[in-house]
Scaffold this motif. Structure first.
Motif, PDB file in Angstrom:
ATOM      1  N   ASN A 172     -56.932  69.447  27.758  1.00 14.58           N
ATOM      2  CA  ASN A 172     -58.149  68.597  28.474  1.00 14.58           C
ATOM      3  C   ASN A 172     -57.836  67.731  29.515  1.00 14.58           C
ATOM      4  O   ASN A 172     -56.248  67.454  29.936  1.00 14.58           O
ATOM      5  CB  ASN A 172     -58.044  67.330  27.229  1.00 14.58           C
ATOM      6  N   LEU A 173     -57.933  69.075  30.816  1.00 14.99           N
ATOM      7  CA  LEU A 173     -56.952  68.281  32.020  1.00 14.99           C
ATOM      8  C   LEU A 173     -57.231  67.155  32.713  1.00 14.99           C
ATOM      9  O   LEU A 173     -59.076  66.744  32.762  1.00 14.99           O
ATOM     10  CB  LEU A 173     -57.114  69.532  32.739  1.00 14.99           C
ATOM     11  N   PRO A 174     -56.580  66.233  33.138  1.00 14.29           N
ATOM     12  CA  PRO A 174     -56.582  65.321  34.107  1.00 14.29           C
ATOM     13  C   PRO A 174     -57.660  65.559  35.145  1.00 14.29           C
ATOM     14  O   PRO A 174     -57.338  66.452  35.992  1.00 14.29           O
ATOM     15  CB  PRO A 174     -55.737  64.719  34.742  1.00 14.29           C
ATOM     16  N   TYR A 175     -59.015  64.849  35.379  1.00 18.88           N
ATOM     17  CA  TYR A 175     -60.327  65.087  36.809  1.00 18.88           C
ATOM     18  C   TYR A 175     -59.564  65.738  37.729  1.00 18.88           C
ATOM     19  O   TYR A 175     -60.069  66.085  39.021  1.00 18.88           O
ATOM     20  CB  TYR A 175     -60.836  64.780  36.695  1.00 18.88           C
ATOM     21  N   ASN A 176     -58.562  64.346  38.010  1.00 20.03           N
ATOM     22  CA  ASN A 176     -58.121  64.284  39.444  1.00 20.03           C
ATOM     23  C   ASN A 176     -57.382  65.609  39.266  1.00 20.03           C
ATOM     24  O   ASN A 176     -57.278  65.437  41.161  1.00 20.03           O
ATOM     25  CB  ASN A 176     -57.118  63.026  39.756  1.00 20.03           C
ATOM     26  N   VAL A 177     -56.956  66.305  39.084  1.00 17.54           N
ATOM     27  CA  VAL A 177     -55.875  67.347  39.445  1.00 17.54           C
ATOM     28  C   VAL A 177     -55.856  68.746  38.849  1.00 17.54           C
ATOM     29  O   VAL A 177     -55.129  69.585  38.753  1.00 17.54           O
ATOM     30  CB  VAL A 177     -54.158  66.769  38.558  1.00 17.54           C
ATOM     31  N   ALA A 178     -57.309  68.740  38.000  1.00 19.53           N
ATOM     32  CA  ALA A 178     -57.712  70.113  37.534  1.00 19.53           C
ATOM     33  C   ALA A 178     -57.517  71.397  37.715  1.00 19.53           C
ATOM     34  O   ALA A 178     -56.941  72.165  38.102  1.00 19.53           O
ATOM     35  CB  ALA A 178     -58.906  69.384  36.684  1.00 19.53           C
ATOM     36  N   VAL A 179     -57.928  71.342  39.449  1.00 19.80           N
ATOM     37  CA  VAL A 179     -57.690  72.714  40.071  1.00 19.80           C
ATOM     38  C   VAL A 179     -56.505  73.287  40.726  1.00 19.80           C
ATOM     39  O   VAL A 179     -55.741  73.738  40.359  1.00 19.80           O
ATOM     40  CB  VAL A 179     -58.650  72.576  40.805  1.00 19.80           C
ATOM     41  N   PRO A 180     -55.520  71.815  40.891  1.00 19.57           N
ATOM     42  CA  PRO A 180     -55.076  72.225  41.649  1.00 19.57           C
ATOM     43  C   PRO A 180     -53.316  72.618  39.638  1.00 19.57           C
ATOM     44  O   PRO A 180     -53.018  73.935  40.291  1.00 19.57           O
ATOM     45  CB  PRO A 180     -53.577  71.222  42.015  1.00 19.57           C
ATOM     46  N   VAL A 181     -53.735  72.093  38.955  1.00 20.98           N
ATOM     47  CA  VAL A 181     -52.377  72.163  38.106  1.00 20.98           C
ATOM     48  C   VAL A 181     -52.953  74.226  37.380  1.00 20.98           C
ATOM     49  O   VAL A 181     -52.286  74.252  37.270  1.00 20.98           O
ATOM     50  CB  VAL A 181     -53.149  70.416  36.849  1.00 20.98           C
ATOM     51  N   VAL A 182     -53.892  73.961  37.458  1.00 13.32           N
ATOM     52  CA  VAL A 182     -54.855  75.462  36.849  1.00 13.32           C
ATOM     53  C   VAL A 182     -54.142  76.764  38.046  1.00 13.32           C
ATOM     54  O   VAL A 182     -53.281  77.487  37.409  1.00 13.32           O
ATOM     55  CB  VAL A 182     -55.956  75.874  36.552  1.00 13.32           C
ATOM     56  N   LEU A 183     -55.124  76.498  39.051  1.00 14.20           N
ATOM     57  CA  LEU A 183     -53.798  77.631  40.282  1.00 14.20           C
ATOM     58  C   LEU A 183     -52.399  77.623  40.284  1.00 14.20           C
ATOM     59  O   LEU A 183     -51.566  78.493  40.485  1.00 14.20           O
ATOM     60  CB  LEU A 183     -54.332  76.955  41.547  1.00 14.20           C
ATOM     61  N   HIS A 184     -51.366  76.490  40.614  1.00 15.51           N
ATOM     62  CA  HIS A 184     -50.486  76.195  39.899  1.00 15.51           C
ATOM     63  C   HIS A 184     -49.375  77.174  38.766  1.00 15.51           C
ATOM     64  O   HIS A 184     -48.533  77.679  38.728  1.00 15.51           O
ATOM     65  CB  HIS A 184     -49.534  74.263  39.971  1.00 15.51           C
ATOM     66  N   LEU A 185     -50.316  76.572  37.615  1.00 12.54           N
ATOM     67  CA  LEU A 185     -50.024  77.262  36.369  1.00 12.54           C
ATOM     68  C   LEU A 185     -49.994  78.969  36.846  1.00 12.54           C
ATOM     69  O   LEU A 185     -48.997  79.602  35.780  1.00 12.54           O
ATOM     70  CB  LEU A 185     -50.556  76.062  34.995  1.00 12.54           C
ATOM     71  N   VAL A 193     -62.785  77.504  47.806  1.00 11.31           N
ATOM     72  CA  VAL A 193     -61.521  77.350  47.703  1.00 11.31           C
ATOM     73  C   VAL A 193     -60.671  77.201  46.213  1.00 11.31           C
ATOM     74  O   VAL A 193     -60.660  78.896  46.321  1.00 11.31           O
ATOM     75  CB  VAL A 193     -60.581  76.172  48.499  1.00 11.31           C
ATOM     76  N   PRO A 194     -61.527  77.219  45.585  1.00 10.07           N
ATOM     77  CA  PRO A 194     -61.311  77.242  43.967  1.00 10.07           C
ATOM     78  C   PRO A 194     -61.683  78.464  43.580  1.00 10.07           C
ATOM     79  O   PRO A 194     -60.976  78.442  42.273  1.00 10.07           O
ATOM     80  CB  PRO A 194     -61.332  75.635  43.541  1.00 10.07           C
ATOM     81  N   SER A 195     -62.764  78.232  43.871  1.00  6.91           N
ATOM     82  CA  SER A 195     -63.775  79.813  43.276  1.00  6.91           C
ATOM     83  C   SER A 195     -62.886  81.495  44.034  1.00  6.91           C
ATOM     84  O   SER A 195     -62.738  81.997  42.729  1.00  6.91           O
ATOM     85  CB  SER A 195     -65.266  79.835  43.402  1.00  6.91           C
ATOM     86  N   VAL A 247     -66.356  70.759  38.655  1.00  8.09           N
ATOM     87  CA  VAL A 247     -65.482  71.131  38.955  1.00  8.09           C
ATOM     88  C   VAL A 247     -65.350  72.667  37.965  1.00  8.09           C
ATOM     89  O   VAL A 247     -64.822  73.314  38.282  1.00  8.09           O
ATOM     90  CB  VAL A 247     -63.711  70.612  38.401  1.00  8.09           C
ATOM     91  N   ALA A 248     -66.046  72.483  36.773  1.00 10.48           N
ATOM     92  CA  ALA A 248     -65.804  73.673  36.231  1.00 10.48           C
ATOM     93  C   ALA A 248     -67.134  74.586  36.740  1.00 10.48           C
ATOM     94  O   ALA A 248     -66.599  76.060  36.887  1.00 10.48           O
ATOM     95  CB  ALA A 248     -66.691  73.922  34.828  1.00 10.48           C
ATOM     96  N   ASP A 249     -68.084  74.134  37.667  1.00  6.61           N
ATOM     97  CA  ASP A 249     -69.163  75.060  38.302  1.00  6.61           C
ATOM     98  C   ASP A 249     -68.031  75.619  39.439  1.00  6.61           C
ATOM     99  O   ASP A 249     -68.519  76.743  40.021  1.00  6.61           O
ATOM    100  CB  ASP A 249     -70.115  74.304  38.558  1.00  6.61           C
ATOM    101  N   ARG A 250     -67.563  75.102  40.071  1.00  4.99           N
ATOM    102  CA  ARG A 250     -66.330  75.538  41.210  1.00  4.99           C
ATOM    103  C   ARG A 250     -65.406  76.435  41.151  1.00  4.99           C
ATOM    104  O   ARG A 250     -65.769  77.470  41.004  1.00  4.99           O
ATOM    105  CB  ARG A 250     -65.821  74.183  42.113  1.00  4.99           C
ATOM    106  N   LEU A 251     -65.168  76.331  39.776  1.00  5.90           N
ATOM    107  CA  LEU A 251     -64.100  77.739  39.647  1.00  5.90           C
ATOM    108  C   LEU A 251     -64.951  78.983  39.038  1.00  5.90           C
ATOM    109  O   LEU A 251     -63.845  80.103  38.962  1.00  5.90           O
ATOM    110  CB  LEU A 251     -63.318  76.531  38.090  1.00  5.90           C
ATOM    111  N   THR A 252     -66.170  78.497  38.557  1.00  2.00           N
ATOM    112  CA  THR A 252     -66.113  79.429  37.514  1.00  2.00           C
ATOM    113  C   THR A 252     -67.643  80.275  38.826  1.00  2.00           C
ATOM    114  O   THR A 252     -68.311  81.644  38.389  1.00  2.00           O
ATOM    115  CB  THR A 252     -67.069  79.345  36.342  1.00  2.00           C
ATOM    116  N   ALA A 253     -67.764  79.753  39.981  1.00  2.00           N
ATOM    117  CA  ALA A 253     -68.662  80.307  40.799  1.00  2.00           C
ATOM    118  C   ALA A 253     -68.689  81.767  42.021  1.00  2.00           C
ATOM    119  O   ALA A 253     -67.288  82.442  41.644  1.00  2.00           O
ATOM    120  CB  ALA A 253     -68.892  79.128  42.241  1.00  2.00           C
ATOM    121  N   GLY A 254     -69.790  82.198  41.688  1.00  3.54           N
ATOM    122  CA  GLY A 254     -69.152  83.241  42.506  1.00  3.54           C
ATOM    123  C   GLY A 254     -69.578  83.387  43.975  1.00  3.54           C
ATOM    124  O   GLY A 254     -70.624  82.762  44.364  1.00  3.54           O
TER     125      GLY A 254
END
Length: 301
Positions: free
Chosen positions: A139-152, A185-187, A170-177
């Motif tokens: 359950n990721l903190p909203y303010n750092v979710a994208v950089p945390v996922v990409l870093h790990l 960028v996150p996508s 953020v979920a929409d951005r990470l999964t967008a085509g």
């Protein structure tokens, strides 16, 4: 999981007394004198059914070493421990990091040996104790979710799959085509590492304190990155430049990256990309080809 999947998750996390409910979460926080802060993105899950759902959909098993980021008071941790072979929990708040093993020892003493707590910032973690992690569930903190996922995903190639709860947007951005308004960028960077999909929505009422936004679940499976003659960081530099001015054509947006608009057009044509296209039209493979055709820097002297 399909209908014929093993019942290991359903059977092992139906132990209600181990999981935390609203009163348990508030009592733990009160005992620590804790007031959740927006700075650390602290919204604690108070609904046992939600953590059961996360663990079920993450499809972890005894062969998995699960990396959990931001375990907080232990709601998700207590649901993961009966199912996973090991849980490595990275917690930036030293008070919470110290309390978590005690909570597990109190509520699931037979599982305490499966837990490692690492008091650290997940954005700076490059090593973890024990066997390398195979799954990321958090359950990721909203303010750092994208950089945390990409870093790990970059730091731990051993992570093969996972499921994270993040802000719905953020979920929409990470999964967008490619082609959509939320594609960015996150996508593209997520697509470098993994195939990601929306795995459901989560309402606000399952958190304490309740956030001002809805949440979404993102499931992912590691994939091989595009074959590339240049390092990942060079591909990511193209992605960053393309979306820094997303309304501009790639010829204009990549002018700084290439040295000039003319040089950018030359690189784009060499990569088989229309210079008048915009970044939102390209997939990660196209960005990789562009990076491979970056003009050499002019020599001075």
């Amino acid at each position: 999981m399909g209908a014929g999947a093993p019942s290991r998750v359903r059977d092992t996390i139906r132990v209600g007394e181990r999981l935390l409910g609203p009163a348990d979460v508030r009592a733990l926080a009160g005992g620590l004198g804790l007031r959740p802060t927006k700075t650390l993105g602290q919204n604690f899950v108070i609904d046992a059914n939600t953590v059961r759902r996360i663990v079920r959909d993450a499809d972890v098993g005894p062969e998995d070493v699960v990396l959990e980021v931001g375990p907080g008071l232990g709601s998700l941790t207590l649901a993961l421990l009966p199912v996973a072979g090991r849980v490595v929990a990275v917690e930036v708040d030293p008070v919470l990091a110290q309390r978590l093993p005690e909570t597990v020892a109190e509520r699931a003493p037979d599982l305490a040996g499966r837990l490692n707590v690492v008091p650290a910032d997940a954005l700076r973690v490059t090593e973890l104790p024990g066997p390398p992690p195979t799954a990321l569930v958090a359950n990721l903190p909203y303010n750092v979710a994208v950089p945390v996922v990409l870093h790990l995903l970059g730091a731990f190639p051993s992570i093969r799959h996972g499921l994270v709860m993040v802000q719905a947007e953020v979920a929409d951005r990470l999964t967008a085509g490619p082609g959509g308004k939320v594609y960015g960028v996150p996508s593209v960077k997520m697509a470098w590492y993994a195939r990601a999909r929306r795995a459901g929505n989560v309402g606000r009422a399952v958190f304490w304190p309740a956030p001002n936004v809805d949440s979404g679940l993102v499931a992912f499976t590691r994939r091989e990155p595009p074959t590339s003659a240049v390092p990942r960081k060079e591909v990511f530099a193209v992605i960053d430049a393309a979306f820094a001015q997303r309304r501009k054509t790639l010829r204009a947006a990549l002018a700084g990256w290439a040295g000039s608009a003319a040089a950018a057009e030359e690189a784009l044509r060499a990569a088989g990309v229309d210079p008048t296209a915009r970044g939102e039209a390209l997939d990660v493979t196209a960005f990789t080809r562009i990076a491979e055709h970056r003009p050499p820097s002019p020599t001075i002297g």
